[in-house]
Design a protein around this motif. Structure first.
Motif, short mmCIF file in Angstrom:
data_model
loop_
_atom_site.label_atom_id
_atom_site.label_comp_id
_atom_site.label_asym_id
_atom_site.label_seq_id
_atom_site.Cartn_x
_atom_site.Cartn_y
_atom_site.Cartn_z
N HIS A 99 -14.80 12.39 71.37
CA HIS A 99 -13.80 13.15 72.12
C HIS A 99 -14.46 13.38 73.51
O HIS A 99 -15.63 14.09 73.58
CB HIS A 99 -13.73 14.26 71.24
N THR A 100 -13.82 12.97 74.73
CA THR A 100 -14.02 13.22 75.93
C THR A 100 -12.72 13.34 76.66
O THR A 100 -12.23 12.48 77.11
CB THR A 100 -14.92 12.18 76.70
N GLN A 101 -12.29 14.71 76.89
CA GLN A 101 -10.96 15.10 77.29
C GLN A 101 -10.66 15.94 78.51
O GLN A 101 -9.64 16.07 79.03
CB GLN A 101 -9.87 15.47 76.39
N ALA A 102 -11.94 16.43 79.05
CA ALA A 102 -11.90 17.17 80.09
C ALA A 102 -11.09 18.55 80.01
O ALA A 102 -10.67 19.11 80.79
CB ALA A 102 -11.75 16.45 81.64
N ALA A 103 -10.90 18.93 78.58
CA ALA A 103 -10.17 20.05 78.24
C ALA A 103 -8.72 19.78 78.82
O ALA A 103 -8.11 20.71 78.78
CB ALA A 103 -10.58 21.26 78.34
N SER A 104 -8.14 18.41 78.54
CA SER A 104 -7.03 18.38 79.35
C SER A 104 -5.98 17.50 78.23
O SER A 104 -6.66 16.61 77.55
CB SER A 104 -7.12 17.50 80.66
N HIS A 105 -4.79 17.98 78.29
CA HIS A 105 -3.79 17.07 77.34
C HIS A 105 -3.67 15.69 77.80
O HIS A 105 -3.23 14.86 77.18
CB HIS A 105 -2.47 17.92 77.49
N ILE A 106 -3.77 15.50 79.12
CA ILE A 106 -3.48 14.18 79.77
C ILE A 106 -4.52 12.93 79.29
O ILE A 106 -4.33 11.99 79.11
CB ILE A 106 -3.36 14.02 81.34
N LEU A 107 -5.56 13.53 78.74
CA LEU A 107 -6.70 12.53 77.95
C LEU A 107 -6.59 12.66 76.63
O LEU A 107 -7.52 12.46 76.02
CB LEU A 107 -7.93 13.02 78.67
N ASP A 108 -5.53 12.95 76.18
CA ASP A 108 -5.45 12.94 74.50
C ASP A 108 -5.75 11.82 73.83
O ASP A 108 -5.51 10.81 74.17
CB ASP A 108 -3.91 13.12 74.19
N GLY A 109 -6.84 12.12 73.13
CA GLY A 109 -7.32 10.84 72.09
C GLY A 109 -8.41 10.17 72.85
O GLY A 109 -8.77 9.16 72.09
N PHE A 110 -8.71 10.52 74.12
CA PHE A 110 -9.82 9.51 74.58
C PHE A 110 -11.11 9.44 74.28
O PHE A 110 -11.71 10.56 74.04
CB PHE A 110 -9.79 9.86 76.21
N LYS A 111 -11.58 8.32 73.81
CA LYS A 111 -13.20 8.30 73.15
C LYS A 111 -13.64 7.22 73.97
O LYS A 111 -13.21 5.90 73.80
CB LYS A 111 -13.11 8.22 71.91
N PRO A 112 -14.58 7.39 75.11
CA PRO A 112 -14.88 6.38 76.01
C PRO A 112 -16.03 5.35 75.17
O PRO A 112 -16.33 5.43 74.26
CB PRO A 112 -15.87 7.24 77.06
#
Length: 494
Positions: free
Chosen positions: A88-101
């Motif tokens: 999980h890496t989302q910058a505490a933002s909804h726009i990066l939901d589910g992002f795992k680099p």
């Protein structure tokens, strides 16, 4: 061994090397603390228990083989701004939901190289935009400190509020953080922890979600000056993947901690004595100067005449850079996607739903100041002011000043959902009044707990240093820490 979570990072590391306990035992102790208290504090947005135990076992194997790294087996929390591979890496933002680099930030890679263990990802203001950790998509972080006799929930500061709260509440031995205008030093002051914002270029920005690229800098929050020095040594270093990374050797920061301040000249900027500053902040500042003087430092009044322009200039430069950096979040390649009737509609709907109120505000401000007809009037002028701010510091240092002492914040921690702050964003922005100059000039700064207010809440002082002279900040910070001799254990209610 009982109370492993109460050990300093240094004592924990040394105990692991001596085999007084295992890295797995230390990790399990911290995971238990997180499980018991995170629902109330909301410091972690993702807990990586299985990965943490796996990393701890690997550390125990290296310790058994006599191959321990500088942070071997030390459990850390990682701010949600740092890319962690497959996590999980989302910058505490909804726009990066589910992002795992599919990649690891250089800073966290350096920590894993030195043996550290990742407990999870820490809450923060969305895209690091905020001074109270209330803009997070995951909700506000709650400060483990409370006023004496009060049950009022207080903010942990921002944007690195999760990092500060987790350290203060013994939910990690130390934490990574980032600082664009005070986002390490302000939450450290609010939680009675130590926060180091190193010189711009000391730590790589590669793999750290960008807010304002010319201002962002990674650093650490820990429970003591020495712990901060140990963490920064592992986090720092040249990185060819970051064009702003400084190709300089990393000093032994920990060796400088007990160096003392004898013979140093400490500057006191008259412009930081602002109208309406609370008496307890002024008193604390004076006390800090007396402590440094008693240890052999010389105190000198100085002038930083362009300080009064720093906050407005910062709130032109940082939103301008943010509006550019955040243009990449469009719903096409990763994260949230809201379906629209065409691609333009999809962009608009995704960004409208994905970004929070404060992020939208700063993107709009930034787009405005960069627009035709306003670029010269706002952005170019702010950059010129930035040059003057940097020159003020250069003149002070060239005149023989070794470090500068100021308050860290204009007050102790305020309440979660404070109505005055919510109604007037400028009041929230004023929390950065003592810290933004450091970022505008690219200098190192450290926040050190130095006292408490009338309600028993922590208050901090800030030391500002010459470029790439973090060692002097650690030495002077240790003098303040030792002289203050504070009990920085919040009464446990969570």
């Amino acid at each position: 061994m009982d109370n492993l979570t109460r050990l300093s990072l240094k004592d924990l590391r040394d105990g692991l090397v001596r085999k007084d306990f295992t890295a797995l035992e230390a990790t399990d102790a911290y995971l238990a603390a997180i499980e018991a208290g995170n629902d109330k504090l909301n410091a972690y947005v993702a807990i990586t228990a299985d990965a943490a135990r796996s990393m701890a076992r690997a550390s125990d194997a290296r310790i058994a083989q006599g191959e321990a790294g500088p942070l071997e087996g030390v459990p850390l929390g990682i701010k949600d701004l740092f890319a962690t591979k497959g996590v999980h890496t989302q910058a505490a933002s909804h726009i990066l939901d589910g992002f795992k680099p599919e990649y690891e930030s250089t800073v966290t890679a350096n920590l894993w190289r030195d043996g550290a263990v990742m407990l999870g990802k820490l809450n923060m203001d969305e895209f690091a935009m905020g001074s109270s950790n209330e803009t997070s998509y995951y909700g506000p972080v709650v400060n483990p400190w409370r006023g004496e006799g009060s049950s009022k929930a207080l903010v942990a500061g921002g944007s690195s509020g999760g990092s500060a709260a987790a350290v203060a509440a013994w939910m990690c031995a130390g934490a990574t953080a980032t600082d664009t205008g005070g986002s390490i030093r302000q939450p450290a002051a609010f939680t009675g922890t130590v926060g180091i914002k190193p010189t711009y270029g000391r730590c790589s920005r590669w793999g750290v979600v960008a807010y304002a690229s010319s201002l962002d800098q990674a650093g650490s929050i820990a429970r003591s000056v020495e712990d901060s020095a140990l963490m920064l040594a592992s986090m720092s270093g040249f990185d060819a993947k970051d064009s702003t990374s400084a190709d300089l050797a990393v000093p032994d920061f920990a060796a400088a901690v007990e160096r003392g301040v004898k013979g140093l000249v400490i500057g006191v900027p008259r412009e930081y004595r602002m109208d309406g500053m609370p008496a307890e902040i002024e008193t604390l500042w004076q006390q800090g100067l007396e402590w440094l003087k008693a240890e052999g430092a010389t105190i000198r009044d100085i002038s930083l005449p362009h300080t009064k322009y720093a906050l407005p200039a910062y709130y032109v430069v940082s939103p301008a850079e943010a509006s550019s950096n955040l243009a990449r979040y469009d719903g096409v390649r990763y994260g949230l996607r809201v379906t629209g009737k065409d691609i333009t509609d999809m962009y608009e709907l995704t960004r409208a739903e994905g970004f929070g109120r404060e992020v939208k505000r700063r993107v709009m401000i930034g787009t405005y100041v960069l627009s035709a007809g306003y670029y010269d009037a706002y952005y170019v002028r702010a950059q010129k002011v930035r040059t003057l701010i940097k020159r003020d510091f250069e003149e002070a240092f060239n005149a023989g000043v070794d470090a500068i002492l100021t308050p860290a914040t204009p007050s102790a921690a305020f309440g979660v959902a404070d109505q005055d702050m919510a109604a007037d964003p400028v009041k929230m922005y004023l929390n950065d009044v003592f810290t933004v100059t450091v970022n505008m000039a690219g200098l190192p700064g450290i926040g050190v707990p130095a006292g408490k207010d009338a309600q028993g809440l922590p208050l901090g002082l800030q030391l500002i240093g010459k470029p790439f002279d973090e060692e002097t900040l650690f030495a002077a910070g240790r003098v303040i820490e030792r002289s203050a001799a504070l009990d920085l254990a919040p009464a446990k209610w969570w």
